[in-house]
Motif scaffolding. Sequence first.
Motif, PDB file in Angstrom:
ATOM      1  N   ASP A  70      18.109 -93.358  64.146  1.00  0.00           N
ATOM      2  CA  ASP A  70      19.065 -92.773  65.084  1.00  0.00           C
ATOM      3  C   ASP A  70      20.491 -92.886  64.557  1.00  0.00           C
ATOM      4  O   ASP A  70      21.361 -92.079  64.881  1.00  0.00           O
ATOM      5  N   LYS A  71      20.715 -93.914  63.729  1.00  0.00           N
ATOM      6  CA  LYS A  71      22.047 -94.149  63.170  1.00  0.00           C
ATOM      7  C   LYS A  71      21.893 -94.842  61.830  1.00  0.00           C
ATOM      8  O   LYS A  71      21.061 -95.739  61.683  1.00  0.00           O
ATOM      9  N   ILE A  77      16.745 -97.639  64.746  1.00  0.00           N
ATOM     10  CA  ILE A  77      15.904 -96.799  65.599  1.00  0.00           C
ATOM     11  C   ILE A  77      15.967 -97.443  66.975  1.00  0.00           C
ATOM     12  O   ILE A  77      15.427 -98.535  67.185  1.00  0.00           O
TER      13      ILE A  77
END
Length: 293
Positions: free
Chosen positions: A48-49, A66
């Motif tokens: 996610d990042k 995540i």
Amino acid sequence: MSKIAESELIITKRGAIYHIDCRPEEIATTIITVGDPGRVKEVSKHFDKIEYQNEHREFITHTGFIGKKRITCISTGIGPDNIDIAINELDALANIDFETRTIKEKFTPLNIIRFGTSGSLQKEIPVDSFVAGTHGLGLDNLMNFYQLKNNEEEKQIIQAFNTHTQLGSSNVMPYITMASGALLKHFVQNYHQGITVTCPGFYGPQGRVLRLGLAYPELINQLTSFRFGNYRVSNFEMESSAIYGMSKCLGHHAVSLNVIVANRIAKEFSKDGAKAVENLIKHSLGIIADSNL
């Protein structure tokens, strides 16, 4: 506590350990290793990042999240010799104070999970399926340079293996290490399980013949037919035993997850290896993100 010399622990001007070019804050305690540098982005695209991206030689490292799960993915390149570098340096980042060059009083354990490709040594473990290695059995020599201690079951397995293959009486000195039970228990459903053998090469050490004859022409058959209780050799590749052995010696947890791209018994090869790898990544990442690893 004595300092570790500059010649033994090489730290760059930016405060990173030399080969993998990471600083302590740039790695997570959950670490995925892949052999292929190009596979790192195939793992981190599911993050996610992404916090950090580092690259030096064959070692590419992405650390990110995540959900709330912080994960590092690092490429090691091919073979046990590279594993020696990667695992030692990851451990140093977690457990050595880079300012004082001394071992930290508080130990930080790492969860090290390999995502790899492998050849099946059992006809009923087909291409594109997944294998979680119960043990790493090394035909390389890496762990013979360290003080690897075996429990009684491991001693019995390696003794039976040496008797079956006669490798222990030759130039090869096999060794064995169990997977971490704390990690392995998460990878049961949809994963075959068995002993993963690690070879120090792709051709002769895995029984392939191009122009060179083999010193051990019966090796494939011997690996396939080996049994010890409920254990059998499920697959072979080029990294797992080193990851298991190094992790055990250093106090970390390790498990190797491989997708089968070739079945050496059925003489079959995956029709779409990239898709098979992607399936392993997605399925295994889902378990890692949802578990308490």
